[in-house]
Motif scaffolding. Structure first.
Motif, short mmCIF file in Angstrom:
data_model
loop_
_atom_site.label_atom_id
_atom_site.label_comp_id
_atom_site.label_asym_id
_atom_site.label_seq_id
_atom_site.Cartn_x
_atom_site.Cartn_y
_atom_site.Cartn_z
N VAL A 154 -3.47 -4.73 -2.90
CA VAL A 154 -3.42 -3.38 -2.36
C VAL A 154 -4.79 -3.09 -1.78
N ASP B 297 -2.49 -5.89 -11.01
CA ASP B 297 -3.46 -5.01 -11.66
C ASP B 297 -3.20 -3.55 -11.30
N SER B 298 -2.87 -3.31 -10.03
CA SER B 298 -2.62 -1.94 -9.56
C SER B 298 -1.41 -1.34 -10.26
N THR C 107 -7.43 -4.46 -4.62
CA THR C 107 -7.10 -4.85 -5.99
C THR C 107 -5.78 -5.61 -5.97
N LYS D 263 -7.96 -1.05 -0.36
CA LYS D 263 -8.60 0.24 -0.64
C LYS D 263 -9.74 0.52 0.35
N ASN E 46 0.80 -1.22 0.00
CA ASN E 46 0.00 0.00 0.00
C ASN E 46 0.84 1.28 0.00
#
Length: 416
Positions: free
Chosen positions: A77, A89-90, A85, A79, A53
């Motif tokens: 990560v 992908d992040s 996510t 949120k 994060n």
């Protein structure tokens, strides 16, 4: 006249009291509001923020780099509560040049059985190539690392020596060190980080379920463990991996941390994770630990005998994460530990009890398999149980090794 004066005085007193009450009420409300806000602030401060994060600390290291990622379903990560996510992908959304994914035991999406061969492939969501690090290919080859400038390792561990993600960590560090590729560890909490216990692994019993001379419950995060691998020169030919660790914020080893995502198919909840360092011994015996049920690593049982005074039974059947469970379709008699108090150390009593029951009621059934020694990291534990030593007596033999390990461990700690 006197009555009117008295009446007016009383009325004035009442009005003053009401006014005072109205003035004091907002102060009380403000005080309560501040207390609630302070509690929320304190809770927020104590909430761990995982390495993944903390983009500002590692995105600059990825700029204009070709990136490889060692990841599985826990590499996310966050949120918000129940909102996250995947790291891959992040990073793709942030235009990071991710070139390849390396998958440990259970695979990139975490759906493979324990011990099941994980094949290379293509991730259907991102079209990225996936290289398996489980099966014959446990260490990334020179060719598999070719074209990468940096590798990220981000996997949730559970703090037990025989959980193979730390073995994958070793081989990734070793391969990257040999090719001069730096590694970034995005650290995550250890849900069993509150204690250190178990026999120290002996080098002659080194295997993929135990590679280093450490106890079963080592009390370290992935980041701290990586520092130890480097510092103790456990990599082949004493090579050193260039490490960058992104630490967890607001974390200490005594913090009770609940994993929001299953770290593997057969560790479905906090209770199974807490029991895992103690119950995994049974994987090297003829006793089931609930694979093929909905209480994996929370129940133990055998089809060969009943335990006096205990009537819990279960029937293992093929399910997600256990295609061929031990004692499939057989009634197993034993314990349901799903409501057992959280453990603060390794529990050997169940292992000793089941061994003694097997010896008494099913002497023709072999209790220990060869795999038990690999899990224990020593032949001594099986021998101690077979000669009738108590849990207390066995644990006394661990003390000197544990004390030595704790002193070594102190050199690599990131968190209190």
């Amino acid at each position: 006249m006197r009555f009117n004066i008295f009446k007016n005085t009383v009325l004035l007193f009442v009005l003053v009291m009401i006014s005072c009450a109205n003035l004091s009420k907002p102060k009380d409300q403000n005080k309560k509001t501040k207390e609630i806000q302070n509690k929320k602030t304190l809770t927020k401060k104590l909430t761990p923020i995982v390495g993944a994060n903390q983009f500002k600390h590692y995105l600059p290291l990825l700029k204009e780099k070709r990136v490889g990622i060692v990841a599985n379903q826990t590499s996310v990560v966050f949120k918000g509560e129940n909102n996250f996510t995947h790291l891959v992908d992040s990073l793709l959304a942030l235009n990071i040049n991710v070139k390849k994914v390396f998958a440990p035991e259970h695979g990139f999406r975490g759906s493979a059985d324990a011990g099941e061969v994980v094949k290379d492939g293509i991730d259907t969501k991102t079209n990225l190539p996936i290289v398996s690090l489980y099966g014959k290919n446990k260490k990334p080859s020179k060719e598999q690392l070719q074209g990468l400038d940096i590798v990220i390792f981000d996997i949730q561990d559970v703090g037990a020596r025989f959980y193979t993600y730390i073995s994958s960590l070793h081989y990734v560090m070793e391969a990257c060190a040999e090719q001069g590729i730096p590694v970034i560890i995005l650290d995550r909490p250890n849900p069993n980080g509150h204690y250190i216990d178990g026999p120290i692994l002996e080098k002659e019993h080194k295997s993929f379920v135990g590679m280093h001379p450490i106890p079963i419950a080592h009390g370290m995060t992935i980041g701290e463990y990586a520092k130890m691998i480097n510092g103790e020169k456990w990599l082949a030919n004493n090579v050193q991996c260039k490490l960058t660790i992104i630490p967890i914020k607001n974390y200490n080893h005594k913090l009770n941390y609940s994993l929001p995502i299953k770290p593997s198919p057969n560790l479905p909840n906090d209770k199974s994770i807490n029991l895992y360092p103690s119950l995994c011994f049974f994987e090297g015996t003829n006793v089931s630990i609930g694979r093929g049920t909905n209480k994996q690593f929370q129940v133990i049982g055998s089809p060969f005998f009943f335990l006096k005074g205990h009537h819990y039974e279960f029937i293992p059947k093929p399910n997600y994460g256990a295609k061929y469970p031990k004692h499939e379709n057989k009634i197993c008699h034993g314990y349901d530990l799903s409501n057992y108090n959280d453990l603060e150390g390794i529990n050997l009593k169940w292992l000793i009890e089941f061994y003694n029951a097997n010896k008494q009621y099913a002497p023709k059934e072999t209790f220990f398999s060869n795999f038990f020694t690999k899990l224990a990291g020593t032949k001594k534990l099986q021998q101690q149980i077979e000669v009738g030593m108590t849990e207390k007596a066995i644990k006394k033999t661990w003390i000197s090794g544990l004390e030595k390990f704790k002193k070594t461990r102190e050199n690599y700690l990131i968190y209190p």
